[in-house]
Design a protein around this motif. Structure first.
Motif, short mmCIF file in Angstrom:
data_model
loop_
_atom_site.label_atom_id
_atom_site.label_comp_id
_atom_site.label_asym_id
_atom_site.label_seq_id
_atom_site.Cartn_x
_atom_site.Cartn_y
_atom_site.Cartn_z
N ARG A 179 0.90 -1.33 -0.04
CA ARG A 179 0.08 0.05 0.01
C ARG A 179 0.89 1.19 0.05
N SER A 180 1.96 1.21 0.63
CA SER A 180 2.99 2.38 0.69
C SER A 180 3.83 2.42 -0.49
N ARG A 181 4.17 1.54 -1.14
CA ARG A 181 4.93 1.40 -2.25
C ARG A 181 4.72 2.17 -3.41
N PRO A 182 5.52 2.70 -4.21
CA PRO A 182 5.28 3.36 -5.55
C PRO A 182 4.46 2.37 -6.44
N LYS A 183 3.60 2.70 -7.42
CA LYS A 183 2.83 1.77 -8.19
C LYS A 183 3.88 1.19 -9.32
N VAL A 184 5.02 2.17 -9.85
CA VAL A 184 5.69 1.82 -11.06
C VAL A 184 7.03 2.08 -10.39
N LEU A 198 1.47 -4.08 -16.11
CA LEU A 198 0.96 -2.83 -15.84
C LEU A 198 1.95 -1.78 -15.92
N ALA A 199 3.12 -2.10 -15.91
CA ALA A 199 4.10 -1.24 -16.08
C ALA A 199 4.25 -0.29 -17.48
#
Length: 745
Positions: free
Chosen positions: A34-39, A75-76
Motif C-alpha cells: 500500500r505504501s510502495r510506488p505503483k511503478v 501494468l508497467a
C-alpha cells in the motif's frame, strides 16, 4: 564468506488488475504494498542494475536470473519494460550470463509485448490454475468476472512464439480435480509447469479435507504425468527426483540448497522471499535498499542466512527425517509458527507421503543409499554392508549401460541376455560386475568401442552358467576375450565362431587351434581377486597396463598379494571388510621409470585397482588402501552430486605442484585419508628408522589432508550433501591430528 545472490526478483509494478483471493501480496498479513510506488522508476532501475553488476564482479558470478514481477508487471507498460530490459542488459551483458524472465497473469499480453520480450530474450511464465472451473475459483477480477478467456488468449500468443514461452504456474486447490487440471495444462503444451502449495503457516494453516490431501492430489497428477511419458517438465516432481539422487533441486520448495534469491521492490528496498508476507506484517523486510546498501550487506542479513544453513538450520524433527535431503524442510515460509521458523513445514505430512511415493516409483532400489551409509563412507571407511550397497548400484548402472546398447546388438544376442537374465541371473551379473565391462560400454556408447563385444559378454555368462555355446564373437588383437572366464589367443579376423561344450572352449574349424588361457587369480585364504592381464579394455589407467605375465611374474604377484592381504587383515581391519565387499580385480601395470611405485584407478572401473608390482608387501597394502578410496568415492559420485560440476576453477592440492579441478582435489583428499591412516597405524607396528619414517609420513599426510578438506569446504562449490560429506572427512583427520580416535572409530 558471502554466498552471492544468483536470482533477483524485481518488482516493476506494485498493483494488479486481478483480485485473486489466494494472493500472498494483497490478501495476507503483510500489507506493505500500500505504501510502495505503483511503478518502479528509471532511477531505481539504474541503481538496481549497478548494484547487481557490482555484486557479480565482486564474486565472479558466471550467471544470474532476473525475474520481472509484481503485482502485475505488465501494468508497467511497454516503454518501461523496454527501459528495464535495456538497463539490465547494458549493465550486465559482458559481466555474466543474464537470463531474464517475467511472471504475469497474462491479461495484458499482446503482440507488442511478445516482440519486446523476443528482442530482449525474456522468457514468459503465465499463472493459470487449470481449466475454467479451477481457474475461476480464485483468479477473478474485483467485480467477480472470470479472467480465464484472457489468460488462454495470452497462452495461445506464447504458443506461437515458443522462443519466449517459459511455462505455466499453478497454485494447488484440492477442491479441483487433479487430472482435469493436469489435462487442461498439458493441452497448452507448456515447456515447464510448476505447482505451488498454497502459502500457509502453522498459525494460518491451509484448508485440507484430510491429513495428506495435498500429497494425494499431487500423487494422482504424478501418476498420470509419469504414465504419459512426462510430456512436459514439472519442476516440483523433477526436483524431488533430482534430490532423491543427490542432485540439486530446481526449486526453493524442496531440497537443502542455500537460497540465493533476493527481492527488490518498486521503491528499491531489498526484501526476503515474497511468500513471507503470509507470516506476519513486515516479515519480508530487511531495512536495506539499493540507494544505501550493497548486495554484500544484504547477503549477511539474518533473514538471508536463515535460508542458507542447509541441514543444520532445520528443526530437530526435520534433521532426523529419512527424506530430509529431498524435502529440505519444505518452503521456509511454511515452517512459521508463533514467531519462529524452527518447525517442520505445515505440509510435513504431505511432503513425506509425496516424496516417499515419487522415490519408490522412480528410483531403482539399488540406487537408494541410506544417510547412515553415506555418513559411514564420508568418514573415509565404510563397512561391508556400505560397500555392498555401492556395488549393487554399480551393477544397476552397468545393466542400464548394456540396455542402452540393445539397438546395436547382433541378431539373437539380445535374446541371449534376456534368457540369461531370466534363468541365470547370477552368472550374468558376475560378468557384468567385471570392472572393464563398464569401461567398454562407456567407450562404446561414446562411439569408440565395438558393439560386437556384447556377444563376448553373453558367451562368458553362458559358460559360467554351464551352458553350451555356439556364437559369433568379437576378436580383438588376435584374441577372443571372455570377461571373468579367459582368453583364446591366436584367432584371425574380426569375428569368429566360439564353441563351448562341457567346459571345452575353442573356435569353429577354419582357424588354427587357438591357445586357451583361463582367467588368473591371486588369493589369500578365502579371499581372491582376478589378476587381470588379458582384458583388452584394461588399458584405461593413468599408467600403461603390463603385458601378459609369465610364470615367475605371476608367482611374484601371488606372494606379494598374500603377504599384503595378511597385513591388511591384521593391522588395517577397518579397511579389510570394505575391500572384501567391492574389490574384485587387480590389474598389473608396466613398471614405471626409475622403479617408482605407481598405482591407479579408472573412473568407470569400479572394483579394480591397478598397480606395478612394488618392492615389498607393505607398499602393496598401502596402494590397495589408497586406490580403493578412489574406487569408493567414484561410486558415490555416480549416485550423488557433492559439488557443482560447472565449477571450472583450479585448486591447490598440498601433495602436487599443479593446481587441480575440484573433482580431482575431492578425490585426492578422500584417498589420502586412507594414506594418513596407513601411516598412523604403521608407526605403532614398526621400530627404529622405519618408525621414524612412519611418524614423519603420518604428520605430512595428516597436515596435507586436513588442509585440503579446508580448501574443499571454503570453495563454496559443494552441495549441501557435499558439505555434510566433507565435514565428516575433516572430523576424521582432525581427530587424528589431535592424537584422538575419530568419533566414529
Amino acid at each position: 564468506m558471502v554466498t552471492p545472490f544468483r536470482q533477483f526478483v524485481l518488482k516493476l509494478h506494485s498493483r494488479c488488475d486481478l483480485a485473486c483471493n489466494h494472493c500472498y501480496v494483497y490478501e495476507h498479513a503483510d500489507q506493505s504494498w500500500r505504501s510502495r510506488p505503483k511503478v518502479i522508476s528509471a532511477q531505481i532501475v539504474g541503481r538496481v542494475a549497478a548494484r547487481i553488476a557490482e555484486h557479480v564482479r565482486r564474486h565472479d558470478v558466471d550467471g544470474i536470473d532476473v525475474v520481472l514481477h509484481g503485482g502485475e508487471p505488465l501494468l508497467a507498460g511497454h516503454e518501461r519494460l523496454d527501459e528495464v530490459a535495456r538497463e539490465l542488459r547494458g549493465a550486465l551483458d559482458g559481466e555474466c550470463r543474464l537470463d531474464l524472465h517475467i511472471q504475469t497473469n497474462g491479461i495484458l499480453l499482446d503482440e507488442r509485448y511478445c516482440d519486446l520480450f523476443a528482442e530482449h530474450g525474456i522468457q514468459v511464465g503465465v499463472s493459470l490454475d487449470g481449466d475454467r472451473a479451477a481457474n475461476d475459483r480464485h483468479r477473478l477480477y474485483a467485480s467477480g468476472r472470470s479472467s480465464y478467456d484472457q489468460v488462454i488468449r495470452a497462452v495461445e500468443l506464447l504458443r506461437k512464439r515458443p522462443e519466449i514461452y517459459a511455462g505455466l504456474l499453478c497454485t494447488i486447490d484440492v477442491a479441483n480435480e487433479p487430472i482435469r487440471v493436469y489435462e487442461a495444462l498439458r493441452e497448452l503444451q507448456p515447456p515447464r509447469t510448476d505447482f505451488l502449495l498454497p502459502y500457509a503457516t502453522w498459525d494460518n494453516p491451509p484448508e485440507r479435507p484430510s491429513t495428506t490431501a495435498y500429497a494425494d492430489w499431487l500423487i494422482a497428477m504424478f501418476e498420470r504425468w509419469n504414465a504419459d511419458g512426462r510430456p512436459m517438465s514439472v519442476r516440483l516432481f523433477e526436483s524431488i527426483i533430482r534430490t532423491a539422487r543427490g542432485e540439486a533441486s530446481l526449486s526453493e520448495a524442496v531440497g537443502l540448497e542455500p537460497s540465493t534469491m533476493i527481492v527488490i521492490d518498486t521503491d528499491g528496498s531489498y526484501e526476503l522471499v515474497d511468500s513471507l508476507k503470509v507470516a506476519y506484517d513486515g516479515a519480508p523486510a530487511t531495512g536495506y535498499d539499493v540507494h544505501q546498501h550493497a548486495l554484500d550487506e544484504v547477503a549477511v542479513h539474518p533473514g538471508v542466512l536463515a535460508r542458507q544453513g542447509g541441514l543444520e538450520s532445520l528443526s530437530a524433527t526435520c534433521r532426523e527425517c529419512p527424506i530430509v535431503t529431498s524435502c529440505g524442510g519444505g518452503l521456509y515460509t511454511h515452517r512459521f509458527r508463533a514467531g519462529s521458523f524452527d518447525n517442520p513445514s505445515v505440509y510435513c505430512a504431505d511432503l513425506f507421503k509425496l516424496i516417499s511415493h515419487i522415490r519408490d516409483e522412480t528410483e531403482m532400489p539399488a540406487h537408494k543409499l541410506p544417510y547412515a551409509t553415506l555418513d559411514s563412507l564420508a568418514t573415509g571407511f565404510g563397512g561391508a554392508a556400505d560397500i555392498e550397497r555401492l556395488a549393487d548400484a554399480q551393477l544397476s548402472l552397468r545393466r542400464a549401460l548394456i540396455a542402452a546398447l540393445r539397438p546395436r546388438a547382433a541378431d539373437g544376442v539380445w535374446e541371449l541376455f534376456t534368457r540369461l537374465d531370466r534363468h541365470h541371473r547370477e552368472a550374468l551379473e558376475a560378468v557384468l560386475a567385471h570392472p572393464y565391462v563398464r569401461v567398454w560400454a562407456v567407450e562404446c556408447l561414446g562411439g569408440e568401442g565395438e558393439a560386437t563385444y556384447l556377444a563376448n559378454i553373453a558367451a562368458a555368462a553362458l559358460i559360467r552358467a554351464g551352458q553350451d555355446v555356439t556364437l559369433q564373437v568379437a576378436v580383438e588383437g588376435g584374441a577372443v576375450h571372455l570377461p571373468t572366464v579367459g582368453t583364446l589367443h591366436g584367432v584371425e579376423g574380426d569375428m569368429a565362431t566360439l564353441v563351448a561344450r562341457a567346459g571345452d572352449i575353442g573356435i569353429h574349424s577354419g582357424h588354427a587351434a587357438p591357445e586357451w588361457l583361463p582367467v588368473r587369480t591371486v588369493s589369500c585364504g578365502d579371499f581372491s581377486l582376478v589378476l587381470e592381464d588379458a582384458d583388452p579394455h584394461r588399458d584405461c589407467h593413468q599408467w600403461p597396463a603390463a603385458d601378459r605375465l609369465d610364470g615367475s611374474a605371476l608367482s611374484a604377484w601371488q606372494r606379494s598379494f598374500e603377504a599384503a592381504w595378511c597385513l591388511i587383515e591384521k593391522e588395517y581391519p577397518q579397511y579389510a571388510q570394505g575391500l572384501r565387499g567391492g574389490l574384485t580385480t587387480l590389474t598389473p601395470l608396466a613398471p614405471a621409470p626409475a622403479g617408482r611405485d605407481v598405482s591407479s584407478t579408472a573412473r568407470h572401473a569400479f572394483g579394480a585397482v591397478a598397480a606395478a608390482l612394488p618392492g615389498d608387501p607393505a607398499t602393496l597394502a598401502l596402494l590397495l588402501i589408497h586406490e580403493y578410496q578412489h574406487v569408493k568415492l567414484g561410486a558415490v559420485f555416480d549416485l550423488f552430486d557433492l559439488f557443482d560440476k560447472n565449477d571450472t576453477r583450479l585448486y591447490h592440492a598440498p601433495w602436487r605442484t599443479d593446481a587441480r579441478p575440484l573433482e580431482g582435489l575431492f578425490q585426492g583428499t578422500y584417498a589420502h585419508i586412507g594414506v594418513t591412516d596407513f601411516w598412523r597405524t604403521r608407526r605403532n607396528a614398526v621400530r627404529g628408522a622405519a618408525r621414524v619414517k612412519a611418524q614423519e609420513e603420518f604428520a605430512r599426510w595428516c597436515a596435507h589432508t586436513l588442509a585440503a578438506t579446508g580448501t574443499l569446504a571454503d570453495s563454496k562449490a559443494l552441495t549441501p550433501l557435499g558439505e555434510r560429506f566433507v565435514a565428516r572427512m575433516r572430523q576424521t583427520v582432525a581427530a587424528w591430528q589431535a592424537g584422538e580416535e575419530a568419533p566414529w572409530s
